[in-house]
Motif scaffolding. Structure first.
Motif, PDB file in Angstrom:
ATOM      1  N   LEU A 428      39.525  44.161  40.371  1.00 36.02           N
ATOM      2  CA  LEU A 428      38.674  45.196  40.961  1.00 36.02           C
ATOM      3  C   LEU A 428      38.969  45.359  42.438  1.00 36.02           C
ATOM      4  N   LYS A 430      41.688  45.350  43.773  1.00 39.50           N
ATOM      5  CA  LYS A 430      42.832  46.251  43.956  1.00 39.50           C
ATOM      6  C   LYS A 430      42.364  47.665  44.238  1.00 39.50           C
ATOM      7  N   PHE A 431      41.240  47.978  43.669  1.00 38.43           N
ATOM      8  CA  PHE A 431      40.712  49.330  43.880  1.00 38.43           C
ATOM      9  C   PHE A 431      39.728  49.366  45.019  1.00 38.43           C
ATOM     10  N   GLY A 432      39.671  48.279  45.753  1.00 39.77           N
ATOM     11  CA  GLY A 432      38.750  48.255  46.890  1.00 39.77           C
ATOM     12  C   GLY A 432      37.318  48.001  46.489  1.00 39.77           C
ATOM     13  N   VAL A 433      37.128  47.617  45.233  1.00 41.59           N
ATOM     14  CA  VAL A 433      35.757  47.395  44.778  1.00 41.59           C
ATOM     15  C   VAL A 433      35.389  45.944  45.018  1.00 41.59           C
ATOM     16  N   LYS A 434      34.213  45.745  45.537  1.00 37.23           N
ATOM     17  CA  LYS A 434      33.728  44.385  45.733  1.00 37.23           C
ATOM     18  C   LYS A 434      32.538  44.168  44.811  1.00 37.23           C
ATOM     19  N   PRO A 435      32.805  43.779  43.589  1.00 40.75           N
ATOM     20  CA  PRO A 435      31.699  43.665  42.638  1.00 40.75           C
ATOM     21  C   PRO A 435      30.837  42.450  42.927  1.00 40.75           C
ATOM     22  N   ILE A 436      29.662  42.493  42.410  1.00 40.60           N
ATOM     23  CA  ILE A 436      28.741  41.382  42.564  1.00 40.60           C
ATOM     24  C   ILE A 436      28.969  40.426  41.398  1.00 40.60           C
TER      25      ILE A 436
END
Lengths: 776, 208
Positions: A428, A430-436
C-alpha cells in the motif's frame, strides 16, 4: 489472426517469462531479506527498511565483484594501451553510460572492451568498436561476447563470423581485405539495432536492473570500509578478546571484590552485556549501517531523513533494552556470576570509564542527531582503541555468555504474521497509502485516542449547540423585553432623552443604538419614512438602503395581514419584480423566515428581531385589550427638560401623590374628583358653592353638575331636567347611525336585525345615530 | 513503466469508479494512434501485390488444378476491413492466478490487415520448407513477401519479444509510444491523486 501491440502491460506470472524471472528473483531476494531481518530485529527493523537492508547486504557483494571487474579492465587497459588513471576513470564512466543506455551489463562490456583495446591498442578505437559490437549483438541476436569475437576476427581479416551474423559482405570485399568497408557495411547493416533493442520491453527491464545493480554497487563501495571496520572490531577483537579474558579467569576471583568494586564491575558487566548483545546481533548492526547508506542511495532525501530518524529510534530502543536488561540482570544476580580481579582495579576502572565515555558520546551524538536528519557516520576508532585497552586490562573476569535466545512457535508465527502485515503495508505504501494496521499497538493506541478525540469533539459540538440555542433564546427574550420596555416609555407617544438614556442603561447599549432600535420599531408603521431614517435602518440591519426600502415596502404592504392586488402591482412596478416574486417575498417576510437569498444575515436578524418585537406587541395588545393607533409621530420628539422616570417610578409617584393631603381647591382631586378643602383644612368632596348647593345643604343641580358618588341632590327645581349617566351622553339629543349592509337582505326580519345590529354597534362605538342616512 | 501499472492495479482494486474514468480517458489517448495506424494502410488500389486486393483473386472452385489467379482461401486484402479491424484494447482486465492484468494497446483484428502488418518479418529459416512442395506455385509465398517488401518496406527479422516491427499498427504505436505513455501516466497520476485524496480523507478521520 490478430496483431496486438501493447502500450501498457502488467507483470505477472503469465507475462514475459524473462522479465518475470528477473523480477521474481529480485522479489524473492527481498522477501528472504525481510524474513531474516524480521527474525533478527523484529518489527521495528522490518518497518524501517527491509528492502534497504537487503540492498545494503547485496550491495557489498556486488561492490566486491565490481571492484574485481574494474581492476581487471584497468590493468588490461594499462598494459595494452598505456591508459592513465584518468583515462581509465573516463572509460569506466563510458561503460557505466553505455550499460545504462543499451542494457548490457558492465561485466560483459569490460572484457569486450579489454579485448578490443588489446587488439587496437587504443581505448578510443576500442570504444567505437565495442559500440559496433553492441549493434552487431543486438542485430545479430547473439551475446556481446560472440559479437565482439566476430568484430575481433574481422580486425584480424576473418569476416566469416560477421557474414554469418547477416552482414552482406561480398567476396570482393573479402578478397580486398577492406576492413573499413566491412566495418562500415556492418555498421550500416546493424545501425540502430542496439538502440532499438534497448527500447524493447525486455531490455528496458534489463536497464532498470542495471541501474539497480549500479546503485547497489555504489552503495557497497560506501559501505565496505565501515563494515570491514565494524567486523574487525566485533569479531576479530572484541569477542575473541572477551572470550580469552573469560577463559583465563575463573572462579579464583570470586569473593575478592570489595563493595566499591562490585559497583564498578556491575557497570562493567552492563557494558559487557552491550558487547554481548552486539556480538549476538551483529547482523543487526551490519544492517543498521546498511540502512543508512542504502536509504541514502536508493531513496530520496526525505526518505533518508525519515529512515535516519526511525533508525536512531530503533537503535536507541535496542540500546536501552540491552542496557536495561543487563542492568536488571546485574541487579538480580548482585554480581554473583561476575567475578572481579584484584589486580588492575584502577586501570580497569579507568578503561571502563573510557568505554563509558565512548558509549555516552555515541548516545549523545544520537540524541543530537535525532530529528535533524543529518548523515550518520559511525566512527569506531575510539571504540577500537578503548576496547583494546579495556580487554588488555580486563584480566580476571569471567562472565557467562549465556544462551542464545530461541524463538517459540508462537513467536515465529507472530513474526510471519507481522511480515505478512508489513508486506501489505509496503504494497500500500507504494501508492502512498498509510493504512492503519489493526495489529500494531501503536496505531491501535492512536486509533483509540482518535476515537476519544472524536467523541470529545462530538460532545463539545453538542454543548456548543446547546449554548448557541440558549444564546438565541436569551437574545429573543431580550428583544421581547426591550419591546415591552419601549411600550412603557412611549405610552405618551414621546420618548424623552431621559427615557432614551434609561433604556440605554437598562439594555446595556448606547443611546444611539436605542434611538436606532426605536426608530426601526416605529419606522415600519410610518407611511413616510425620511431618507435619514431609512439610512439608519439600513445601517442597523447591515443592509443596503435599497434593501431596507424593499423590506419596509413589503412590510408595510403586509402589515395589515393581507396583500392586496394593488399592493402587489405597486411592489412589482416599484421594484421590477414579478407577481410570483412579490408574493413569495411577502410570504417569507410574513413568516419571519429569510426574505431572500439576497438578504445578508444582519438584515435577516433585524427582520427577525422586528418580527419578535411585533409578536410581543400583539401579545401585549391582546393582554391589555388596548387599541393602539398608528398615529405615532413621524419623528421622535426628544425634549430635554424632562426628568426620566421608569414605569415603577411613575407608579410610585402616583401612589405617593394619592396619599398626600389635598392641597386646596385647585387640587386635581378636588377639581376632577368632586372634593373640596374646608378652611380648617378638612377634606370635603362636596363644595356647595361649586356645585350650586343652597344653604340648605342639599345641592341643587338646575345648572347641571357631575356626581361621582352617591349624592343627595335636588332636581327639577328650576324646570324639567334629565339625569343622564355620563356614559350614555353620546345618545342624547338623537344619534346618527349609518347602516351599511353588505350582502342581501331578503326578509323584513333580516333588515330589522341588520339595522338593530348596526345601531347597537354604533352605540357601542359612541357614534351618533340619525334616521336620515339609511341606505340599503 | 514501473509504478504506473501498480497504480492502475491499485485503482482497479480500491477505486473502480476512478478506474472506469481512467479507461475513458485512455481511450481518448489511444484514439489518435488508431487513426494514425489506419492511415498507414494502403487503399485497395495501392496494395501490392495488386492481385491481393479484394476481388483480385478468384476463389478456387475445386475443379482442376489451381490456376495462378485462384486462391484456396488466402484472405484478400480489403482496405476498409483492414482499417475497421484496427481497434484499441483499453483496460481489458481479467483475473488470473496472481491478480489482475491490465492491457492498453492497439489491435489489428482483420486477418489481411495483420498479414500486411507483419509480412516478411519472419526469418528465412522460418520460411524454409522441410519437404518439397507439391504446389504448382511453390515460390508463391516468397514472391508475395518479396513484392510486399519492395513496395511497402522491409521489416527487420523478428527475434524475440519486443523487437517486432510492423507497417501500420506497430509503426503507429512505436511512433507514439512515449507520447501515449506520458499521457497515460498523467491520466493515471491524476486518477491516483484522486484516489489518494480519498484515502487521505478517510485516514485523516482516524488520525489523532
Amino acid at each position: 489472426m490478430a496483431i496486438v501491440e501493447r502500450i501498457i502491460t502488467v507483470y505477472n506470472d503469465k507475462g514475459s517469462k524473462k522479465a518475470v524471472k528477473d523480477l521474481a528473483g529480485l522479489e524473492k531476494k527481498f522477501a528472504n531479506a525481510g524474513k531474516k531481518i524480521a527474525k533478527a530485529m523484529g518489527a521495528a527493523a522490518v518497518a524501517t527498511a527491509a528492502l534497504a537492508v537487503k540492498l545494503g547486504v547485496d550491495s557489498v557483494k556486488a561492490a566486491i565483484a565490481d571492484e574485481k571487474s574494474q581492476a581487471l579492465l584497468a590493468n588490461s587497459l594499462r598494459n595494452t594501451t598505456g591508459a592513465t588513471d584518468s583515462a581509465i576513470a573516463a572509460t569506466e564512466a563510458w561503460i557505466d553510460q553505455t550499460q545504462r543506455a543499451y542494457g548490457v551489463v558492465d561485466d560483459e562490456l569490460r572484457p569486450a572492451l579489454a579485448k578490443l583495446a588489446a587488439m587496437t591498442g587504443s581505448v578510443t578505437s576500442a570504444q567505437k568498436l565495442l559500440g559496433l559490437a553492441i549493434d552487431v549483438s543486438a542485430g545479430g541476436g547473439v551475446d556481446l561476447g560472440a559479437a565482439t569475437n566476430a568484430v575481433t576476427k574481422a580486425l584480424q581479416g576473418n569476416y566469416k563470423a560477421l557474414k554469418n551474423l547477416g552482414v552482406p559482405i561480398t567476396d570482393a570485399m573479402v578478397k580486398s581485405k577492406d576492413l573499413n568497408a566491412v566495418l562500415q557495411l556492418t555498421a550500416k547493416t546493424f545501425a540502430g539495432a542496439a538502440s532499438a533493442r534497448a527500447n524493447t520491453f525486455e531490455f528496458r527491464m534489463k536497464r532498470l536492473g542495471i541501474a539497480f545493480d549500479e546503485a547497489k554497487e555504489s552503495l557497497g563501495k560506501a559501505l565496505m570500509p565501515a563494515l570491514e571496520q565494524l567486523f574487525a572490531i566485533l569479531i576479530t577483537k572484541v569477542i575473541p578478546a572477551i572470550q580469552t579474558f573469560l577463559a583465563e579467569n575463573g572462579d579464583k576471583l570470586v569473593g575478592v571484590m570489595t563493595g566499591a568494586l562490585k559497583a564498578v564491575v556491575g557497570f562493567g558487566y552492563a557494558v559487557f552485556k552491550v558487547f554481548q548483545f552486539v556480538a549476538k546481533h551483529k547482523t543487526i548492526f551490519v544492517t543498521l549501517g546498511a540502512i543508512f547508506a542504502a536509504t541514502f542511495v536508493a531513496a530520496k532525501v526525505i526518505a533518508f531523513v525519515t529512515a535516519i530518524t526511525n533508525l536512531v529510534k530503533a537503535y536507541k530502543a535496542i540500546r536501552t533494552a540491552a542496557l536495561g536488561a543487563a542492568a536488571a540482570q546485574a541487579a538480580a544476580t548482585g554480581g554473583v556470576s561476575v567475578a572481579a580481579a584484584v589486580a588492575g582495579v584502577a586501570a580497569f576502572a579507568a578503561t571502563l570509564g573510557g568505554l563509558y565515555l565512548v558509549v555516552n558520546q555515541a548516545n549523545n551524538a544520537m540524541d543530537a542527531m535525532e530529528g535533524t536528519g543529518e548523515e550518520v557516520e559511525f566512527t569506531f576508532d575510539g571504540l577500537n582503541g578503548t576496547t583494546e585497552d579495556f580487554l588488555a586490562s580486563l584480566k580476571g573476569l569471567n562472565v557467562d555468555l549465556g544462551k542464545t535466545t530461541t524463538k517459540t512457535k508462537e513467536q515465529i508465527a507472530a513474526d510471519l504474521k507481522l511480515i505478512a502485515t508489513k508486506k501489505l503495508l509496503l504494497a500500500l505504501a507504494k501508492f502512498g497509502v498509510k493504512p492503519i494496521s489493526e495489529t500494531d499497538p501503536t496505531q491501535l493506541e492512536a486509533a483509540r485516542l482518535n476515537l476519544i478525540k472524536q467523541s470529545n469533539l462530538a460532545e463539545a459540538a453538542r454543548i456548543q449547540a446547546i449554548i448557541e440555542n440558549i444564546a438565541q433564546q436569551v437574545k429573543l427574550n431580550e428583544a421581547v423585553a426591550r419591546y415591552n420596555d419601549l411600550l412603557g416609555v412611549v405610552a405618551d407617544q414621546v420618548i424623552s432623552a431621559e427615557e432614551v438614556a434609561l433604556l440605554a442603561k437598562k439594555w446595556g447599549i448606547t443611546q444611539e443604538a436605542v434611538v436606532a432600535y426605536t426608530t426601526a420599531i416605529f419606522a415600519t408603521n410610518d407611511a413616510k419614512l425620511s431618507p435619514a431614517e431609512i439610512d439608519l435602518l439600513a445601517k442597523q440591519w447591515g443592509v443596503t438602503k435599497q434593501q431596507a426600502e424593499i423590506y419596509l415596502d413589503f412590510f408595510k404592504a403586509i402589515n395589515d395581514g393581507k396583500l392586496d392586488p394593488t399592493e402587489v402591482n405597486t411592489l412589482m412596478t416599484k421594484w421590477g419584480l414579478t407577481n410570483a416574486q412579490v408574493i413569495d417575498y411577502a410570504k417569507k417576510i410574513s413568516e419571519g423566515v429569510t426574505p431572500s437569498a439576497l438578504w445578508p444575515t444582519p438584515g435577516n436578524q433585524a427582520a427577525q428581531s422586528w418580527r419578535d418585537a411585533l409578536a410581543a406587541l400583539n401579545a401585549y395588545i391582546a393582554a391589555t385589550q388596548a387599541t393602539i393607533t398608528a398615529t405615532l409621530p413621524p419623528s421622535l420628539v426628544v425634549p430635554t427638560d424632562v426628568t426620566a422616570k421608569s414605569k415603577a417610578e411613575i407608579a410610585a409617584l402616583i401612589k405617593a401623590r394619592e396619599d398626600l393631603p389635598i392641597s386646596g381647591p385647585n387640587d386635581p382631586r378636588v377639581l376632577y374628583g368632586g372634593g373640596r378643602v374646608a378652611s380648617d383644612g378638612s377634606i370635603s368632596y362636596f363644595d356647595p358653592a361649586r356645585l350650586g348647593m343652597t344653604s340648605g345643604g342639599i345641592p341643587k343641580l338646575a345648572t347641571g353638575g357631575i356626581v361621582n358618588s352617591p349624592t343627595i341632590a335636588m332636581i327639577g327645581e328650576a324646570g324639567p331636567e334629565a339625569v343622564v349617566p355620563l356614559n350614555r351622553m353620546g345618545s342624547m339629543g338623537g344619534a346618527n347611525v349609518n347602516v351599511v349592509i353588505n350582502g342581501s337582505v331578503t326578509t323584513e326580519g333580516d333588515l330589522v336585525n341588520a339595522i338593530r345590529n348596526a345601531i347597537l354597534q354604533g352605540q357601542n362605538n359612541g357614534q351618533a345615530i340619525t334616521k336620515t342616512a339609511i341606505q340599503l | 513503466m514501473q509504478g504506473l501499472t501498480e497504480n492502475i492495479i491499485a485503482l482497479e482494486r480500491f477505486a473502480p469508479d476512478l478506474k472506469r474514468e481512467l479507461n475513458k480517458e485512455i481511450r481518448g489517448i489511444l484514439a489518435p494512434i488508431v487513426l494514425e495506424a489506419k492511415s498507414y494502410l494502403p487503399s485497395n488500389g495501392e496494395i501490392h501485390p495488386s492481385g491481393w486486393q479484394k476481388g483480385g483473386f478468384k476463389r478456387f472452385n475445386g475443379i482442376g488444378p489451381l490456376s495462378q489467379d485462384q486462391t484456396r482461401g488466402f484472405i484478400a486484402y480489403d482496405a476498409e476491413r483492414a482499417k475497421s479491424g484496427i481497434k484499441q484494447t483499453a483496460a481489458t482486465s481479467k483475473k488470473n492466478g496472481t491478480g489482475f492484468r491490465n492491457t492498453y494497446g492497439i489491435v489489428q483484428r482483420d486477418a489481411a490487415g495483420a498479414i500486411f502488418e507483419t509480412a516478411g518479418r519472419g526469418s528465412s529459416a522460418s520460411r524454409s520448407r522441410s519437404k518439397t512442395s507439391r504446389s504448382r506455385n511453390p515460390q508463391a509465398s516468397q514472391h508475395f513477401i518479396g513484392v510486399i517488401q519492395r513496395e511497402h518496406g522491409v521489416l527487420p527479422t523478428a527475434r524475440g519479444e519486443g523487437k517486432d516491427k510492423g507497417r501500420a499498427v506497430i509503426r503507429a504505436v512505436d511512433r507514439n509510444r512515449f507520447k501515449a505513455l506520458n499521457a497515460i501516466r498523467e491520466a493515471v497520476d491524476k486518477a491516483s491523486a484522486k484516489a489518494q485524496s480519498r484515502v487521505d480523507s478517510i485516514i485523516s478521520q482516524r488520525e489523532v
